[in-house]
Design a protein around this motif. Structure first.
Motif, PDB file in Angstrom:
ATOM      1  N   ARG A  49       0.798  -1.081   0.005  1.00 27.18           N
ATOM      2  CA  ARG A  49       0.015   0.065  -0.104  1.00 27.18           C
ATOM      3  C   ARG A  49       0.842   1.143   0.188  1.00 27.18           C
ATOM      4  NH1 ARG A  49      -3.721  -2.512   4.656  1.00 27.18           N
ATOM      5  NH2 ARG A  49      -5.156  -3.691   3.192  1.00 27.18           N
ATOM      6  N   VAL A  50       0.558   2.037  -1.072  1.00 26.09           N
ATOM      7  CA  VAL A  50       1.816   3.172  -1.115  1.00 26.09           C
ATOM      8  C   VAL A  50       1.017   4.334  -1.563  1.00 26.09           C
ATOM      9  CG1 VAL A  50       3.577   1.583  -1.789  1.00 26.09           C
ATOM     10  CG2 VAL A  50       2.049   2.306  -3.518  1.00 26.09           C
ATOM     11  N   TYR A  51       1.709   5.578  -1.756  1.00 26.80           N
ATOM     12  CA  TYR A  51       1.366   6.661  -2.346  1.00 26.80           C
ATOM     13  C   TYR A  51       2.378   6.780  -3.613  1.00 26.80           C
ATOM     14  CZ  TYR A  51      -0.478   8.459   2.056  1.00 26.80           C
ATOM     15  OH  TYR A  51      -1.195   8.522   3.035  1.00 26.80           O
TER      16      TYR A  51
ATOM     17  N   SER B 195       5.902   5.082   1.035  1.00 27.11           N
ATOM     18  CA  SER B 195       5.068   4.104   1.860  1.00 27.11           C
ATOM     19  C   SER B 195       5.065   4.806   3.327  1.00 27.11           C
ATOM     20  CB  SER B 195       5.747   2.777   1.967  1.00 27.11           C
ATOM     21  OG  SER B 195       5.016   2.023   2.793  1.00 27.11           O
TER      22      SER B 195
ATOM     23  N   ALA C 147      -1.523   9.764  -5.563  1.00 27.31           N
ATOM     24  CA  ALA C 147      -2.793   9.130  -5.175  1.00 27.31           C
ATOM     25  C   ALA C 147      -2.147   7.784  -4.273  1.00 27.31           C
ATOM     26  CB  ALA C 147      -3.520   8.527  -6.411  1.00 27.31           C
ATOM     27  N   ARG C 148      -3.104   7.365  -3.603  1.00 25.97           N
ATOM     28  CA  ARG C 148      -2.917   6.169  -2.922  1.00 25.97           C
ATOM     29  C   ARG C 148      -3.306   4.766  -3.823  1.00 25.97           C
ATOM     30  NH1 ARG C 148      -5.591   6.391   3.238  1.00 25.97           N
ATOM     31  NH2 ARG C 148      -7.427   5.828   1.925  1.00 25.97           N
TER      32      ARG C 148
ATOM     33  N   THR D  16      -3.111   0.314  -4.068  1.00 26.36           N
ATOM     34  CA  THR D  16      -2.428  -0.936  -3.608  1.00 26.36           C
ATOM     35  C   THR D  16      -1.712  -1.615  -4.928  1.00 26.36           C
ATOM     36  OG1 THR D  16      -3.967  -1.222  -1.830  1.00 26.36           O
ATOM     37  CG2 THR D  16      -2.747  -3.192  -2.505  1.00 26.36           C
TER      38      THR D  16
ATOM     39  N   GLU E  94      -7.581   1.301  -6.383  1.00 26.67           N
ATOM     40  CA  GLU E  94      -7.140   2.524  -6.629  1.00 26.67           C
ATOM     41  C   GLU E  94      -7.180   3.239  -5.299  1.00 26.67           C
ATOM     42  OE1 GLU E  94     -10.129   3.768  -9.451  1.00 26.67           O
ATOM     43  OE2 GLU E  94      -8.716   3.112 -11.063  1.00 26.67           O
ATOM     44  N   ASP E  95      -6.860   2.412  -4.237  1.00 31.26           N
ATOM     45  CA  ASP E  95      -6.744   2.938  -2.911  1.00 31.26           C
ATOM     46  C   ASP E  95      -6.081   1.926  -2.070  1.00 31.26           C
ATOM     47  OD1 ASP E  95      -7.186   4.255  -0.304  1.00 31.26           O
ATOM     48  OD2 ASP E  95      -8.985   5.180  -0.989  1.00 31.26           O
ATOM     49  N   TRP E  96      -6.227   2.000  -0.794  1.00 29.73           N
ATOM     50  CA  TRP E  96      -5.728   0.956   0.080  1.00 29.73           C
ATOM     51  C   TRP E  96      -6.341  -0.362   0.394  1.00 29.73           C
ATOM     52  CZ3 TRP E  96      -2.614   4.091   3.924  1.00 29.73           C
ATOM     53  CH2 TRP E  96      -1.404   4.687   3.279  1.00 29.73           C
TER      54      TRP E  96
END
Length: 110
Positions: free
Chosen positions: A13-15, A39, A70-71, A73, A95-97
């Motif tokens: 999970r990252v930016y 991260s 954007a966040r 996964t 498109e998120d965590w």
């Protein structure tokens, strides 16, 4: 574990943000898209690469069309000859965590 070289691939999970660091096996900027990866779990910044016309690049570009960062996964994997902070983006899972039923990089069904 990924940064330390204990595993060759991981789901993280990252930016993500657009970047321009082309080096090593990713030195041909025409064929690759580069993304800065941060991260909250590690202090090091990383770089992720995917082929310019790949489903992964399309999914990330869609995310970044709406904002500068954007966040997401994603699935990362090591590449021979790459710096310890350079990885290939193998999948864009969300498109998120939070991972849903379908990966974000899966092409839309016709």
């Amino acid at each position: 574990e990924l940064l330390g070289g204990r595993v060759n691939s991981a789901v993280v999970r990252v930016y993500l943000a657009k970047d321009q660091y082309f080096n090593g096996p990713f030195q041909e900027s025409e064929g690759w898209r580069c993304y800065g990866i941060a991260s909250p779990d590690v202090p090091e910044l990383m770089f992720g690469y995917c082929e310019a016309d790949s489903d992964q690049a399309k999914a990330i570009e869609t995310l970044l069309d709406r904002k500068k960062m954007a966040r997401a996964t994603i699935g990362l994997e090591r590449v021979d000859g790459a710096d310890k902070r350079q990885y290939r983006i193998k999948r864009v899972l969300a498109e998120d965590w939070l991972i849903g039923d379908e990966p974000a990089d899966q092409p839309a069904k016709q």
